[in-house]
Scaffold this motif. Structure first.
Motif, mmCIF file in Angstrom:
data_model
loop_
_atom_site.group_PDB
_atom_site.id
_atom_site.type_symbol
_atom_site.label_atom_id
_atom_site.label_comp_id
_atom_site.label_asym_id
_atom_site.label_seq_id
_atom_site.Cartn_x
_atom_site.Cartn_y
_atom_site.Cartn_z
ATOM 1 N N GLU A 147 -7.449 -4.161 -7.994
ATOM 2 C CA GLU A 147 -8.517 -3.218 -7.672
ATOM 3 C C GLU A 147 -8.679 -3.056 -6.163
ATOM 4 O O GLU A 147 -8.909 -1.957 -5.660
ATOM 5 C CB GLU A 147 -9.843 -3.671 -8.302
ATOM 6 C CG GLU A 147 -9.887 -3.563 -9.809
ATOM 7 C CD GLU A 147 -9.681 -2.140 -10.311
ATOM 8 O OE1 GLU A 147 -10.185 -1.195 -9.670
ATOM 9 O OE2 GLU A 147 -8.995 -1.975 -11.335
ATOM 10 N N ALA A 150 -5.874 -0.857 -4.975
ATOM 11 C CA ALA A 150 -6.104 0.530 -5.376
ATOM 12 C C ALA A 150 -7.128 1.194 -4.458
ATOM 13 O O ALA A 150 -6.970 2.367 -4.072
ATOM 14 C CB ALA A 150 -6.566 0.589 -6.832
ATOM 15 N N THR A 154 -6.323 4.495 -2.180
ATOM 16 C CA THR A 154 -7.150 5.694 -2.359
ATOM 17 C C THR A 154 -7.792 6.105 -1.036
ATOM 18 O O THR A 154 -7.825 7.294 -0.681
ATOM 19 C CB THR A 154 -8.220 5.452 -3.432
ATOM 20 O OG1 THR A 154 -7.572 5.083 -4.663
ATOM 21 C CG2 THR A 154 -9.072 6.675 -3.654
ATOM 22 N N SER A 171 1.674 6.339 -5.035
ATOM 23 C CA SER A 171 0.960 5.184 -4.494
ATOM 24 C C SER A 171 1.237 4.035 -5.456
ATOM 25 O O SER A 171 1.178 4.219 -6.673
ATOM 26 C CB SER A 171 -0.542 5.449 -4.404
ATOM 27 O OG SER A 171 -0.813 6.428 -3.422
ATOM 28 N N ARG A 184 -1.893 3.578 -13.654
ATOM 29 C CA ARG A 184 -3.321 3.494 -13.951
ATOM 30 C C ARG A 184 -3.846 4.879 -14.311
ATOM 31 O O ARG A 184 -3.664 5.828 -13.539
ATOM 32 C CB ARG A 184 -4.068 2.953 -12.729
ATOM 33 C CG ARG A 184 -3.812 1.485 -12.449
ATOM 34 C CD ARG A 184 -4.208 1.095 -11.037
ATOM 35 N NE ARG A 184 -5.512 1.566 -10.628
ATOM 36 C CZ ARG A 184 -6.618 0.810 -10.549
ATOM 37 N NH1 ARG A 184 -6.546 -0.468 -10.883
ATOM 38 N NH2 ARG A 184 -7.747 1.318 -10.135
ATOM 39 N N ASP A 187 -6.502 6.692 -11.671
ATOM 40 C CA ASP A 187 -6.158 7.208 -10.347
ATOM 41 C C ASP A 187 -4.672 7.505 -10.161
ATOM 42 O O ASP A 187 -4.259 7.946 -9.099
ATOM 43 C CB ASP A 187 -6.644 6.240 -9.251
ATOM 44 C CG ASP A 187 -6.204 4.806 -9.506
ATOM 45 O OD1 ASP A 187 -5.171 4.600 -10.172
ATOM 46 O OD2 ASP A 187 -6.906 3.880 -9.041
ATOM 47 N N ILE A 189 -2.249 5.474 -9.812
ATOM 48 C CA ILE A 189 -1.554 4.479 -8.992
ATOM 49 C C ILE A 189 -0.632 3.635 -9.878
ATOM 50 O O ILE A 189 -1.029 3.194 -10.954
ATOM 51 C CB ILE A 189 -2.554 3.595 -8.227
ATOM 52 C CG1 ILE A 189 -3.286 4.434 -7.167
ATOM 53 C CG2 ILE A 189 -1.863 2.401 -7.580
ATOM 54 C CD1 ILE A 189 -4.423 3.709 -6.476
#
Length: 199
Positions: A147, A150, A154, A171, A184, A187, A189
């Motif tokens: 997390e 990420a 972002t 990403s 994911r 998002d 990623i």
């Protein structure tokens, strides 16, 4: 043999000056010597077009060409690393950068790093000659670290001025755990275990 002679000289010198401030010229001469014998490699800073006027740090980052050099020099074994996950994470990052360089060079690309004055940092940016690029955060694994990675990816992607350069092609969070890669849904990623990387 040449490496061990140089490493021994550096170690003896550091022991002699333990507790004293080390001369800056001495450090630069060590870095130069270690580059010549391919013990360390530099990763240049990536300088994207940003929407804001954030200053980007442009100094190189030094990595061991192989992290086993550092673990051997420090006399560290697997149990030592498992008992100190922070240090293990640094060695893992070096391992990942080494592998990313191999794969990027096979595609005609380079690996850079990113850090700005606000300490927003991206561990690796793969940039190909055709202008495409990907942002990569390196984490040992675990939900919280993924997390965190990420959030960094972002934040950096949102700063890039896509009127002046393309958006990232991907990403990715490169991890040390897991048996398979996945995207994911929230998002887009990619989360990729290092064992899943290939050309």
């Amino acid at each position: 043999m040449r490496f061990w002679t140089s490493a021994g000289t550096i170690l003896a010198d550091l022991k002699t000056h333990e507790g004293d401030s080390v001369n800056e010229n001495t450090i630069y001469s060590y870095i130069k010597a270690l580059k010549k014998i391919f013990v360390i490699e530099d990763s240049s800073a990536w300088n994207p077009n940003l929407r804001s006027r954030t200053a980007v740090r442009t100094s190189d980052t030094h990595y061991f060409s192989d992290p086993s050099i550092a673990t051997a020099s420090l006399g560290l074994g697997p149990e030592d690393l498992l008992n100190d996950l922070r240090t293990f994470g640094l060695f893992f990052e070096t391992l990942c950068i080494r592998d990313l360089r191999v794969y990027a060079e096979a595609l005609g690309g380079n690996v850079y790093h990113y850090r700005d004055k606000n300490n927003l940092e991206c561990d690796a940016v793969i940039h190909l000659r055709n202008g495409r690029y990907g942002l990569i955060e390196i984490k040992l694994g675990g939900h919280d670290l993924i997390e965190e990675g990420a959030a960094t990816l972002t934040a950096l992607a949102s700063k890039i001025d896509t009127d002046k350069m393309p958006a990232p092609s991907f990403s990715m969070i490169l991890t040390g755990t897991g048996d398979y890669a996945y995207k994911r849904p929230q998002d887009g990623i990619l989360v990729v275990p290092i064992g899943c990387l290939k050309v």
